[in-house]
Design a protein around this motif. Structure first.
Motif, PDB file in Angstrom:
ATOM      1  N   THR A  46      45.387  19.280  52.043  1.00 32.22           N
ATOM      2  CA  THR A  46      45.166  17.972  52.321  1.00 32.22           C
ATOM      3  C   THR A  46      46.004  17.034  51.422  1.00 32.22           C
ATOM      4  O   THR A  46      46.554  16.010  51.781  1.00 32.22           O
ATOM      5  CB  THR A  46      43.745  17.514  52.221  1.00 32.22           C
ATOM      6  N   PHE A  47      45.938  17.116  50.240  1.00 36.96           N
ATOM      7  CA  PHE A  47      46.743  16.309  49.117  1.00 36.96           C
ATOM      8  C   PHE A  47      47.991  16.150  49.406  1.00 36.96           C
ATOM      9  O   PHE A  47      48.735  15.177  49.408  1.00 36.96           O
ATOM     10  CB  PHE A  47      46.357  16.797  47.791  1.00 36.96           C
ATOM     11  N   GLU A 175      39.652   7.140  56.896  1.00 34.93           N
ATOM     12  CA  GLU A 175      40.430   7.229  58.230  1.00 34.93           C
ATOM     13  C   GLU A 175      41.552   8.265  57.939  1.00 34.93           C
ATOM     14  O   GLU A 175      41.937   8.495  56.887  1.00 34.93           O
ATOM     15  CB  GLU A 175      41.155   5.881  58.267  1.00 34.93           C
ATOM     16  N   GLY A 176      42.010   9.002  59.133  1.00 29.35           N
ATOM     17  CA  GLY A 176      42.832   9.827  59.029  1.00 29.35           C
ATOM     18  C   GLY A 176      44.225   9.240  59.087  1.00 29.35           C
ATOM     19  O   GLY A 176      44.663   8.192  59.190  1.00 29.35           O
ATOM     20  N   LEU A 177      45.212  10.202  58.725  1.00 30.91           N
ATOM     21  CA  LEU A 177      46.718   9.805  58.431  1.00 30.91           C
ATOM     22  C   LEU A 177      47.585  10.816  59.086  1.00 30.91           C
ATOM     23  O   LEU A 177      47.252  11.997  59.280  1.00 30.91           O
ATOM     24  CB  LEU A 177      47.205   9.670  56.795  1.00 30.91           C
ATOM     25  N   ARG A 178      48.656  10.162  59.579  1.00 34.87           N
ATOM     26  CA  ARG A 178      49.657  11.028  60.186  1.00 34.87           C
ATOM     27  C   ARG A 178      51.201  10.750  59.458  1.00 34.87           C
ATOM     28  O   ARG A 178      51.342   9.425  59.584  1.00 34.87           O
ATOM     29  CB  ARG A 178      49.880  10.915  61.857  1.00 34.87           C
ATOM     30  N   THR A 268      49.428  16.573  63.946  1.00 35.24           N
ATOM     31  CA  THR A 268      48.175  16.234  64.211  1.00 35.24           C
ATOM     32  C   THR A 268      47.559  15.474  63.021  1.00 35.24           C
ATOM     33  O   THR A 268      47.872  15.277  61.883  1.00 35.24           O
ATOM     34  CB  THR A 268      47.035  17.440  64.327  1.00 35.24           C
ATOM     35  N   THR A 269      46.626  14.445  63.320  1.00 36.85           N
ATOM     36  CA  THR A 269      46.070  13.708  62.460  1.00 36.85           C
ATOM     37  C   THR A 269      45.083  14.245  61.503  1.00 36.85           C
ATOM     38  O   THR A 269      44.303  15.137  61.871  1.00 36.85           O
ATOM     39  CB  THR A 269      45.273  12.398  62.903  1.00 36.85           C
ATOM     40  N   LEU A 270      45.424  14.096  60.029  1.00 35.55           N
ATOM     41  CA  LEU A 270      44.524  14.855  58.932  1.00 35.55           C
ATOM     42  C   LEU A 270      43.779  13.851  58.246  1.00 35.55           C
ATOM     43  O   LEU A 270      43.949  12.841  58.097  1.00 35.55           O
ATOM     44  CB  LEU A 270      45.534  15.472  58.186  1.00 35.55           C
TER      45      LEU A 270
END
Length: 346
Positions: A46-47, A175-178, A268-270
């Protein structure tokens, strides 16, 4: 189901399985050297992914500041451990590793971060940040517990996972990021279309497997890590620094996790907590490999990815259940094959 759909599912399964293979290899590496079941491996994913995504927008991720804070704590621990035999050489080394290194990474991030920064620079910055976090995580949480039981190390690992996941929410929000793709090229073979991102996943996975094989088989440091994995006390008796072995293992694991995240985030959005689920699937592959075999772990990861892909086609609501059920027959077979141990009598 027809041939074309089956090929698409296999392609998707191999792509996901390659990511799980990287994570499984990292988990096997850390457990073999330190006896730590690295649950925070998902946070490294994730980081790395979200730091890369934020850098792509021109922002400085909070993980860079976290590395500095962890370095200060690690420096304090080093001074406390060496309080009875303080030497200038040791103090300078601690300052260089724990203070100067993370501060330099933070300054470099502030200096280079921007909307026009190239993808390659953002990747390097993300890897440096996560590598520093992984290095300091071992020093703060696991090095003081290196000689305790596996259960204690597991509890510490769970605590680190919860702490890092909470910090991820603070740094990246809910919120997710891409992130941007590593390459826009594509290759078409029959009905299948391979994007540059999927080709990068295959290439980096194969490269890491070969690199780990060469590292452990032909380098002095790799052989020292193998010796530490076989017998920690014996390695210390022959002069191998087991503490350094643990640091190298965590450094490699954090780099592998960050690379995995950077490979995933354009696809994909993480979210801040997505890495935990991805890490668990790598953990299943590592368990099938017995937490000792790198080739078996890689093959198991491809199996996990393929099962996940076909499960999403036939029973998408239960795909996670089906994937995690794979671990049950493995545990049953290993328990039946394990030698009987008599229980201690009071």
């Amino acid at each position: 189901m027809n041939t074309t759909i089956m090929l698409f599912l296999l392609q998707d399964g191999i792509t996901n399985g390659a990511i799980y293979a990287l994570l499984g290899l990292a988990l096997v590496l850390v457990f073999a050297v330190t006896r730590v079941i690295l649950i925070p491996q998902g946070e490294f994913v994730t980081f790395g992914a979200l730091s890369y995504a934020m850098l792509a927008t021109g922002q400085v991720p909070g993980t860079a500041k976290l590395a500095v804070a962890m370095g200060v704590v690690a420096f304090g621990l080093d001074l406390f451990d060496a309080r009875r035999s303080l030497r200038l050489k040791g103090i300078l080394r601690a300052v260089a590793v724990n203070i100067i290194l993370p501060v330099a990474i933070l300054a470099l991030t502030y200096g280079l971060a921007g909307p026009t920064t190239s993808v390659a620079v953002n990747i390097v910055l993300s890897l440096l940040i996560v590598a520093a976090i992984g290095l300091f995580l071992y020093r703060i949480a696991f090095q003081p517990l290196a000689h305790t039981s596996v259960l204690v190390l597991l509890i510490a690992s769970v605590g680190c996972h919860l702490a890092l996941q909470g910090l991820g929410l603070v740094f990246f929000g809910a919120e997710g990021l891409r992130g941007p793709a590593l390459s826009n090229t594509a290759l078409t073979i029959g009905p299948l279309r391979f994007t540059g991102q999927s080709l990068a996943v295959y290439g980096l996975t194969i490269a890491f497997i070969v690199a780990l094989w060469l590292f452990f088989g032909f380098t002095l440091t790799g052989k020292a890590l193998r010796a530490t994995a076989v017998n920690r006390l014996g390695a210390r008796l022959v002069g191998i620094r087991t503490t350094l072995s643990g640091q190298i293992a965590f450094l490699l694991a954090s780099l592998i996790g960050a690379i995995s995240g950077i490979l995933i985030v354009p696809i994909t959005t993480l979210y801040y907590d997505t890495g935990f689920l991805i890490g668990l699937k790598g953990f299943i592959a590592a368990i099938i490999g017995g937490l000792v075999s790198y080739p078996l772990t890689a093959v198991a990861a491809l199996l996990v990815g393929s099962v996940e892909a076909f499960s999403s086609f036939y029973a998408s609501n239960f795909k996670e259940v089906i994937v995690f059920t794979l671990i049950l027959p493995v545990l049953v077979l290993r328990s039946l094959a394990a030698p009987e141990v008599e229980e201690e009598k009071d």
